[in-house]
Design an enzyme around this catalytic site. Structure first.
Site, PDB file in Angstrom:
ATOM      1  N   SER A   1       0.817  -1.215   0.000  1.00 45.94           N
ATOM      2  CA  SER A   1       0.000   0.000   0.000  1.00 45.94           C
ATOM      3  C   SER A   1       0.847   1.260   0.000  1.00 45.94           C
ATOM      4  O   SER A   1       0.326   2.364  -0.191  1.00 45.94           O
ATOM      5  CB  SER A   1      -0.938   0.012   1.219  1.00 45.94           C
ATOM      6  OG  SER A   1      -0.200  -0.097   2.431  1.00 45.94           O
TER       7      SER A   1
ATOM      8  N   ASP B   1      -3.060  -9.115   7.491  1.00 45.69           N
ATOM      9  CA  ASP B   1      -2.164  -8.736   8.579  1.00 45.69           C
ATOM     10  C   ASP B   1      -1.184  -9.888   8.761  1.00 45.69           C
ATOM     11  O   ASP B   1      -1.559 -10.954   9.258  1.00 45.69           O
ATOM     12  CB  ASP B   1      -2.969  -8.494   9.865  1.00 45.69           C
ATOM     13  CG  ASP B   1      -2.090  -8.085  11.038  1.00 45.69           C
ATOM     14  OD1 ASP B   1      -0.855  -8.213  10.942  1.00 45.69           O
ATOM     15  OD2 ASP B   1      -2.641  -7.640  12.069  1.00 45.69           O
ATOM     16  N   VAL B   2       0.078  -9.691   8.338  1.00 44.05           N
ATOM     17  CA  VAL B   2       1.036 -10.796   8.384  1.00 44.05           C
ATOM     18  C   VAL B   2       1.408 -11.184   9.810  1.00 44.05           C
ATOM     19  O   VAL B   2       2.028 -12.213  10.038  1.00 44.05           O
ATOM     20  CB  VAL B   2       2.322 -10.505   7.580  1.00 44.05           C
ATOM     21  CG1 VAL B   2       2.015 -10.405   6.103  1.00 44.05           C
ATOM     22  CG2 VAL B   2       3.019  -9.260   8.090  1.00 44.05           C
TER      23      VAL B   2
ATOM     24  N   ASN C   1       7.182  -8.822   1.861  1.00 44.52           N
ATOM     25  CA  ASN C   1       7.670  -7.470   2.112  1.00 44.52           C
ATOM     26  C   ASN C   1       7.022  -6.797   3.318  1.00 44.52           C
ATOM     27  O   ASN C   1       7.639  -5.944   3.945  1.00 44.52           O
ATOM     28  CB  ASN C   1       7.445  -6.608   0.854  1.00 44.52           C
ATOM     29  CG  ASN C   1       7.673  -5.142   1.128  1.00 44.52           C
ATOM     30  OD1 ASN C   1       8.815  -4.678   1.230  1.00 44.52           O
ATOM     31  ND2 ASN C   1       6.584  -4.384   1.284  1.00 44.52           N
TER      32      ASN C   1
ATOM     33  N   SER D   1      16.937  -6.378   5.674  1.00 43.05           N
ATOM     34  CA  SER D   1      17.375  -5.037   6.069  1.00 43.05           C
ATOM     35  C   SER D   1      18.877  -5.036   6.272  1.00 43.05           C
ATOM     36  O   SER D   1      19.441  -6.011   6.777  1.00 43.05           O
ATOM     37  CB  SER D   1      16.697  -4.616   7.381  1.00 43.05           C
ATOM     38  OG  SER D   1      17.294  -3.447   7.916  1.00 43.05           O
TER      39      SER D   1
ATOM     40  N   TYR E   1      14.571  -5.572  16.032  1.00 45.01           N
ATOM     41  CA  TYR E   1      14.187  -5.516  14.621  1.00 45.01           C
ATOM     42  C   TYR E   1      15.202  -6.259  13.746  1.00 45.01           C
ATOM     43  O   TYR E   1      14.839  -7.128  12.930  1.00 45.01           O
ATOM     44  CB  TYR E   1      14.090  -4.048  14.192  1.00 45.01           C
ATOM     45  CG  TYR E   1      13.824  -3.818  12.720  1.00 45.01           C
ATOM     46  CD1 TYR E   1      12.530  -3.811  12.223  1.00 45.01           C
ATOM     47  CD2 TYR E   1      14.875  -3.579  11.835  1.00 45.01           C
ATOM     48  CE1 TYR E   1      12.285  -3.582  10.869  1.00 45.01           C
ATOM     49  CE2 TYR E   1      14.644  -3.358  10.484  1.00 45.01           C
ATOM     50  CZ  TYR E   1      13.340  -3.354  10.009  1.00 45.01           C
ATOM     51  OH  TYR E   1      13.108  -3.137   8.675  1.00 45.01           O
TER      52      TYR E   1
ATOM     53  N   LYS F   1      15.153  -9.650  11.175  1.00 44.55           N
ATOM     54  CA  LYS F   1      15.582  -9.574   9.779  1.00 44.55           C
ATOM     55  C   LYS F   1      16.760 -10.516   9.525  1.00 44.55           C
ATOM     56  O   LYS F   1      16.873 -11.116   8.454  1.00 44.55           O
ATOM     57  CB  LYS F   1      15.948  -8.130   9.417  1.00 44.55           C
ATOM     58  CG  LYS F   1      14.764  -7.179   9.364  1.00 44.55           C
ATOM     59  CD  LYS F   1      13.766  -7.550   8.265  1.00 44.55           C
ATOM     60  CE  LYS F   1      12.747  -6.452   8.015  1.00 44.55           C
ATOM     61  NZ  LYS F   1      11.828  -6.780   6.902  1.00 44.55           N
TER      62      LYS F   1
END
Length: 252
Positions: free
Chosen positions: A10, A59-60, A92, A142, A157, A161
């Protein structure tokens, strides 16, 4: 016509990837969570250039919703493309949140884990039976998980990743018997809506990031979207199990 599924399309990198993939003559099923209007904008951008796209909510971070999403994908493939399989998957969708190690709550850690690692794992597992042999998957990782992109405040985070980078290699190994390639793209700082639109809220950080980037600017969504589309395409048919940093030479 080949068909791709792009999660989190989106805005930002996902939106760019969806448009870039469609420009290569591929139909796109794109997902959104809260930003329905953004997803409709992505569909409109694809249709304006003669492409075909369908937007579905997902919603993953809620793996319990994956069976229903799979059913929606089956319907979209049949109704829009008269197919019962798809060819490409881009994992993604995600979110970013800075938090120093000592301040990171279990709640935040678990949410990052659900969205950034558990989500791609089990969504791919659920969709794999619908995927055509010879397809391709790209996971958005990332550079925070690489030495080049390490900055304080991203321990949780970046750990997720980093897990996704390892998962990419295992997917590539196990899916290779079906001719499915699996790669990852590791963006550096990119001008997206991540972390509650951090770049719009804190524009003063941009010159500092640009100064640390060899190519002299902050990344734009198309810088990453083009790499994702290329990795899915025939040009990249001999590339698998790679995590490609797309960060303009951050920290060089």
């Amino acid at each position: 016509m080949k068909v791709a599924i792009v999660t989190g399309a989106s805005s930002g990198i996902g939106q760019s990837a969806a448009v870039q993939i469609a420009q290569r003559g591929v139909g796109v099923i794109l997902t959104y969570s809260a930003n329905r209007q953004g997803a409709l904008d992505t569909v409109a951008a694809i249709e304006k250039e003669g492409g075909t796209a369908v937007a579905l909510p997902l919603d993953v971070g809620r793996s319990g919703d994956f069976p229903a999403f799979r059913d929606s994908v089956v319907d979209a493939l049949r109704d829009t493309w008269q197919r019962d399989t798809f060819d490409y998957l881009v994992n993604n969708a995600g979110f970013g949140q800075m938090s120093m190690f000592e301040d990171t709550t279990e709640e935040l850690f678990d949410k990052l884990m659900r969205v950034l690692l558990k989500g791609p794992y089990f969504l791919t597992q659920k969709l794999l039976p619908l995927m055509a042999d010879g397809g391709a998957i790209v996971n958005t990782t990332s550079n925070s998980a690489l030495v080049s992109g390490m900055e304080e405040g991203y321990s949780a985070y970046a750990s997720m990743k980093g897990g996704l980078i390892v998962l990419t290699r295992y997917m590539a190994k196990e899916f290779s018997k079906r001719g499915i390639r699996v790669n990852a793209v590791a963006p550096g700082a990119t001008r997206t809506r991540i972390s509650d639109n951090a770049f719009e809220r804190f524009p003063e950080v941009i010159p500092a990031i640009a100064a640390k980037t060899a190519l002299g600017r902050v990344g734009e969504p198309d810088d990453i979207g083009m790499v994702i589309a290329t990795l899915l395409s025939e040009e990249s048919r001999w590339i698998t199990a790679q995590n490609i940093e797309a960060a303009g030479g951050y920290g060089l």
